[in-house]
Write an enzyme that holds these catalytic residues in place. Sequence first.
Site, PDB file in Angstrom:
ATOM      1  N   CYS A 135      -2.408   1.968  -5.781  1.00  0.00           N
ATOM      2  CA  CYS A 135      -3.378   1.913  -6.877  1.00  0.00           C
ATOM      3  C   CYS A 135      -2.942   0.899  -7.936  1.00  0.00           C
ATOM      4  CB  CYS A 135      -3.526   3.301  -7.508  1.00  0.00           C
ATOM      5  SG  CYS A 135      -4.641   3.319  -8.912  1.00  0.00           S
ATOM      6  N   CYS A 138      -3.667   1.882 -11.546  1.00  0.00           N
ATOM      7  CA  CYS A 138      -2.718   2.856 -12.124  1.00  0.00           C
ATOM      8  C   CYS A 138      -1.385   2.188 -12.459  1.00  0.00           C
ATOM      9  CB  CYS A 138      -2.431   3.996 -11.144  1.00  0.00           C
ATOM     10  SG  CYS A 138      -3.850   4.590 -10.228  1.00  0.00           S
ATOM     11  N   ASP A 139      -0.891   1.320 -11.582  1.00  0.00           N
ATOM     12  CA  ASP A 139       0.501   0.869 -11.685  1.00  0.00           C
ATOM     13  C   ASP A 139       0.667  -0.612 -12.029  1.00  0.00           C
ATOM     14  OD1 ASP A 139       1.232   3.431 -10.933  1.00  0.00           O
ATOM     15  OD2 ASP A 139       1.193   2.951  -8.794  1.00  0.00           O
TER      16      ASP A 139
END
Length: 307
Positions: A135, A138-139
């Site tokens: 992801c 997200c990261d």
Amino acid sequence: MAEIYDVVIIGGGPAGLTAGLYSGRARLKTLMLEKATTGGQAATTDHIENYPGFPEGIGGFELTEKMKQQATQFGMEIHEIKPVTAIDLDGDIKVISSEDEQFRTRAVIVASGAEPRTLGVPGEAEFRGRGVSYCATCDGAFYKDKAVAVIGGGNSAAEEANFLTRFASKVYLVHRRDELRADKILQERVLGNEKVEIIWDSHLKKVLGDGKVEEIVVENKSTHERTSYQVDGVFFYIGTVPNTGFCEGLVELDDREFIITDERLQSSVPGIFACGDCRANLLKQVSVAVGEGALAAVEAEKYIEDL
Ligand code: NAP
């Protein structure tokens, strides 16, 4: 005796949220079961620009939060649950079980979506959460001014490789063929992005590091030559697998475990409908999931009326 819902929706992505909107407006007693936060994979997409009505594009989280607000304002309840383990039939009633709860309902709409496929190369599991990610939204921000690799050549790989260049100084896109599968507009962007270097015709062989990702080893398909790249992160986008394990043995699945339905989106079991990315359909898109969610709810309503 536990209360009986009219409709229980399993999964809270765009398909499930739209089914909930329609089911709530049909004044059916509707419950959505979700194991994480609502929004599904769409919520982890930074920017969606092919969902009609938003010419500037819209954040995936923002879009799905609006869908949730719209569905709950028409009466859909949401219940956070451990993963659903089974659906059983008790006459016309369907019983949905998780590890510690059960729900009884007249109709079920399976909208459980899909999750990223893992490649299974050495180091992938070991470094998950320590440089290996599925992801970018997200990261991605952890990789400011660092080098990362993206594995895959589809829409997700191209879109997320571009997204990662907001942070990373260099993005290696490793693809197993000499041509991307992604939509043409995404190909144009990734090919024109100076920070992206595409490593064609190559397979990722292993992810190496000491406590965290430091290096990947890639092998050219024709020459079998192996090359190492120093990276701090590896993002896998090699497709998805449907979340349909709890349907096995009950409803008919295709050879890749997607739920087979008729044109009314009813599965092989009357009263169990499927929509969105978990269904054996031809296009995995938010716009398709939304349409299928609406149809599944309308057909579930007809099914309940006929009972
Ligand atoms: P996808 O379209 O199935 O593409 C997967 C990519 O990974 C392909 O390029 C494939 O290579 C490669 N791949 C598969 N297995 C591999 C393996 N074992 N080793 C190396 N490479 C492998 O998957 P996705 O990009 O994750 O997208 C999932 C679905 O969501 C798709 O239907 C996609 O269109 C949709 N989606 C749409 C958008 C959008 O419209 N903006 C954005 C994201 C996702 P080959 O090309 O050689 O098969």
